[in-house]
Design a protein around this motif. Structure first.
Motif, PDB file in Angstrom:
ATOM      1  N   LEU A  58      41.954  14.660  19.046  1.00 23.34           N
ATOM      2  CA  LEU A  58      42.973  15.442  18.689  1.00 23.34           C
ATOM      3  C   LEU A  58      43.875  16.239  19.595  1.00 23.34           C
ATOM      4  CD1 LEU A  58      39.760  17.431  17.625  1.00 23.34           C
ATOM      5  CD2 LEU A  58      41.246  15.950  16.283  1.00 23.34           C
ATOM      6  N   PRO A  59      45.200  16.922  19.176  1.00 23.64           N
ATOM      7  CA  PRO A  59      45.800  17.376  19.960  1.00 23.64           C
ATOM      8  C   PRO A  59      45.790  18.833  21.399  1.00 23.64           C
ATOM      9  CG  PRO A  59      46.541  18.199  17.526  1.00 23.64           C
ATOM     10  CD  PRO A  59      45.113  16.569  17.928  1.00 23.64           C
ATOM     11  N   CYS A  60      46.163  19.033  21.814  1.00 21.93           N
ATOM     12  CA  CYS A  60      45.717  20.061  23.280  1.00 21.93           C
ATOM     13  C   CYS A  60      46.323  19.937  24.077  1.00 21.93           C
ATOM     14  CB  CYS A  60      44.625  19.180  22.964  1.00 21.93           C
ATOM     15  SG  CYS A  60      43.815  20.467  24.798  1.00 21.93           S
ATOM     16  N   PRO A  61      47.114  21.371  24.285  1.00 21.69           N
ATOM     17  CA  PRO A  61      47.858  21.764  25.135  1.00 21.69           C
ATOM     18  C   PRO A  61      47.417  21.620  26.972  1.00 21.69           C
ATOM     19  CG  PRO A  61      46.738  23.669  24.537  1.00 21.69           C
ATOM     20  CD  PRO A  61      45.923  22.426  23.945  1.00 21.69           C
ATOM     21  N   TRP A  96      29.130  32.546  22.658  1.00 22.93           N
ATOM     22  CA  TRP A  96      29.797  31.378  23.174  1.00 22.93           C
ATOM     23  C   TRP A  96      30.064  30.540  22.191  1.00 22.93           C
ATOM     24  CZ3 TRP A  96      32.097  31.082  27.014  1.00 22.93           C
ATOM     25  CH2 TRP A  96      32.036  31.597  28.455  1.00 22.93           C
ATOM     26  N   ARG A  97      30.247  30.812  20.761  1.00 22.73           N
ATOM     27  CA  ARG A  97      30.472  29.901  19.496  1.00 22.73           C
ATOM     28  C   ARG A  97      31.916  30.629  19.351  1.00 22.73           C
ATOM     29  NH1 ARG A  97      28.398  26.923  15.777  1.00 22.73           N
ATOM     30  NH2 ARG A  97      26.700  26.975  17.081  1.00 22.73           N
ATOM     31  N   ALA A  98      31.757  32.113  19.362  1.00 21.88           N
ATOM     32  CA  ALA A  98      32.472  32.982  19.038  1.00 21.88           C
ATOM     33  C   ALA A  98      34.005  33.114  20.107  1.00 21.88           C
ATOM     34  CB  ALA A  98      32.105  34.552  18.543  1.00 21.88           C
ATOM     35  N   MET A  99      34.010  32.906  21.094  1.00 15.10           N
ATOM     36  CA  MET A  99      34.682  32.540  22.393  1.00 15.10           C
ATOM     37  C   MET A  99      35.515  31.233  22.556  1.00 15.10           C
ATOM     38  SD  MET A  99      35.625  33.396  25.343  1.00 15.10           S
ATOM     39  CE  MET A  99      36.572  32.646  26.647  1.00 15.10           C
ATOM     40  N   ILE A 100      34.755  29.910  22.057  1.00 10.38           N
ATOM     41  CA  ILE A 100      35.429  29.235  22.129  1.00 10.38           C
ATOM     42  C   ILE A 100      36.416  28.947  20.629  1.00 10.38           C
ATOM     43  CG2 ILE A 100      34.910  26.507  22.591  1.00 10.38           C
ATOM     44  CD1 ILE A 100      32.081  26.546  23.508  1.00 10.38           C
ATOM     45  N   ARG A 101      36.355  29.327  19.602  1.00 10.12           N
ATOM     46  CA  ARG A 101      36.730  29.378  18.202  1.00 10.12           C
ATOM     47  C   ARG A 101      38.143  30.261  18.974  1.00 10.12           C
ATOM     48  NH1 ARG A 101      36.108  28.006  13.317  1.00 10.12           N
ATOM     49  NH2 ARG A 101      34.490  27.702  13.221  1.00 10.12           N
ATOM     50  N   SER A 102      38.024  31.571  19.126  1.00 11.67           N
ATOM     51  CA  SER A 102      38.719  32.282  19.779  1.00 11.67           C
ATOM     52  C   SER A 102      39.631  31.202  20.750  1.00 11.67           C
ATOM     53  CB  SER A 102      38.673  33.279  20.078  1.00 11.67           C
ATOM     54  OG  SER A 102      39.864  33.644  20.735  1.00 11.67           O
ATOM     55  N   THR A 103      39.341  30.497  22.135  1.00 12.92           N
ATOM     56  CA  THR A 103      40.057  29.819  22.658  1.00 12.92           C
ATOM     57  C   THR A 103      41.258  29.116  22.584  1.00 12.92           C
ATOM     58  OG1 THR A 103      38.419  30.081  24.541  1.00 12.92           O
ATOM     59  CG2 THR A 103      39.615  28.930  24.477  1.00 12.92           C
ATOM     60  N   GLY A 108      46.127  26.922  20.146  1.00  8.11           N
ATOM     61  CA  GLY A 108      47.176  26.294  18.978  1.00  8.11           C
ATOM     62  C   GLY A 108      46.568  24.556  18.704  1.00  8.11           C
ATOM     63  N   CYS A 109      45.007  24.994  19.194  1.00  7.22           N
ATOM     64  CA  CYS A 109      44.016  24.050  18.371  1.00  7.22           C
ATOM     65  C   CYS A 109      43.682  23.648  17.416  1.00  7.22           C
ATOM     66  CB  CYS A 109      42.981  23.220  19.450  1.00  7.22           C
ATOM     67  SG  CYS A 109      43.508  22.964  21.479  1.00  7.22           S
ATOM     68  N   THR A 110      44.862  23.527  16.629  1.00  8.43           N
ATOM     69  CA  THR A 110      44.055  23.853  14.704  1.00  8.43           C
ATOM     70  C   THR A 110      43.174  22.576  14.003  1.00  8.43           C
ATOM     71  OG1 THR A 110      46.513  22.986  14.617  1.00  8.43           O
ATOM     72  CG2 THR A 110      46.085  26.063  14.197  1.00  8.43           C
ATOM     73  N   GLU A 111      43.696  21.472  14.306  1.00  7.01           N
ATOM     74  CA  GLU A 111      42.452  20.689  14.540  1.00  7.01           C
ATOM     75  C   GLU A 111      41.139  20.486  14.896  1.00  7.01           C
ATOM     76  OE1 GLU A 111      43.968  16.500  14.037  1.00  7.01           O
ATOM     77  OE2 GLU A 111      46.035  17.482  13.911  1.00  7.01           O
ATOM     78  N   LEU A 120      31.760  19.777  16.291  1.00  4.86           N
ATOM     79  CA  LEU A 120      31.374  19.450  17.641  1.00  4.86           C
ATOM     80  C   LEU A 120      32.220  19.132  18.621  1.00  4.86           C
ATOM     81  CD1 LEU A 120      32.252  16.041  15.229  1.00  4.86           C
ATOM     82  CD2 LEU A 120      30.379  16.863  16.179  1.00  4.86           C
ATOM     83  N   VAL A 121      33.301  19.869  18.995  1.00  4.53           N
ATOM     84  CA  VAL A 121      33.876  20.337  20.192  1.00  4.53           C
ATOM     85  C   VAL A 121      33.400  21.360  21.139  1.00  4.53           C
ATOM     86  CG1 VAL A 121      36.015  21.359  21.024  1.00  4.53           C
ATOM     87  CG2 VAL A 121      35.896  19.975  18.876  1.00  4.53           C
TER      88      VAL A 121
END
Length: 243
Positions: A58-61, A96-103, A108-111, A120-121
């Motif tokens: 997946l695209p990633c900065p 951490w689920r909320a934290m990682i989603r926010s990160t 900009g990792c929308t996919e 999975l991620v």
């Protein structure tokens, strides 16, 4: 090197003993912060997040951008759900689920955020932080802990963390062997510098001291908590409890 590590441990003990003496007591217990004192990251944080996203092509900065997104998300999530969600969530994993989603969102990792991909991620990132691929012992802190135990002191941790650090991360690195007790902000329901955390540490230290050194040992007075600052490579202050 090894000499610097031993010097750090010696200096830490010297400062702790001196602080105890100023208060008219003898040093009996030393507690440590966990993060950056006993346990250090061995790889850049942004890389851990980036590699989890890139694993699924997946695209990633770049890693620096991921780290910046993490810092921003951490501040936001911690403000909304302080102390890893201890008062409002079922467990720290949900925090951490909320934290990682926010990160990922801020990076900009929308996919990586769709309903089937995000779990999975998330799992790759969350699992990485229970791995020796990410963590390493901090040599100065580990040496100071060993030196304190060799001196016959009660050794504990008093830290703004959740139990996973004590249950998994410390044993993963062999840092549980010299540890007599742990007091975490998550279990205490309050973050340092709240007195509640230090009171919890004092109660546990008192009990351990009686188990190890005799049932007639006095309690630790909650007000007798001192911060030991050093000019060594130890990057966080230790807490020393005296009784």
């Amino acid at each position: 090197g090894t000499l610097r590590t031993h010097c750090a441990a010696f200096t830490c003990m010297k400062h702790a003993a001196a602080a105890a003496a100023r208060d008219g007591g003898a040093l009996r217990c030393l507690t440590f912060e966990i993060t950056s004192t006993l346990v250090c990251m061995s790889v850049p944080l942004g890389r851990v997040y980036g590699e989890a996203v890139r694993h699924y092509k997946l695209p990633c900065p770049d890693d620096d951008a991921m780290k910046a997104a993490f810092k921003s998300a951490y501040g936001k999530t911690n403000a909304e759900l302080p102390n890893f969600g201890a008062a409002s969530l079922a467990n720290e994993r949900e925090w951490w689920r909320a934290m990682i989603r926010s990160t990922l969102d801020q990076a900009g990792c929308t996919e990586a955020l769709d309903d089937e991909t995000f779990p999975l991620v998330f799992q790759r990132i969350y699992s990485s932080f229970a791995s020796p691929d990410v963590w390493a012992p901090c040599p100065e802190g580990a040496s100071a802990m060993r030196h304190a135990k060799e001196r016959g002191l009660v050794v504990g941790v008093c830290s703004n963390v959740y139990p996973r650090y004590v249950d998994q991360n410390l044993p993963l690195l062999g840092l549980h062997r010299d540890l007599d007790f742990a007091a975490t902000s998550y279990e205490a329901g309050a973050l340092k510098p709240s007195r509640d955390v230090f009171d919890a540490a004092a109660r546990k230290a008192s009990h351990v001291n009686r188990l190890l050194h005799g049932r007639t040992q006095p309690d630790v007075a909650p007000g007798q908590a001192h911060t030991v600052h050093t000019l060594t490579p130890l990057t966080h202050a230790h807490r020393a409890l005296f009784f």
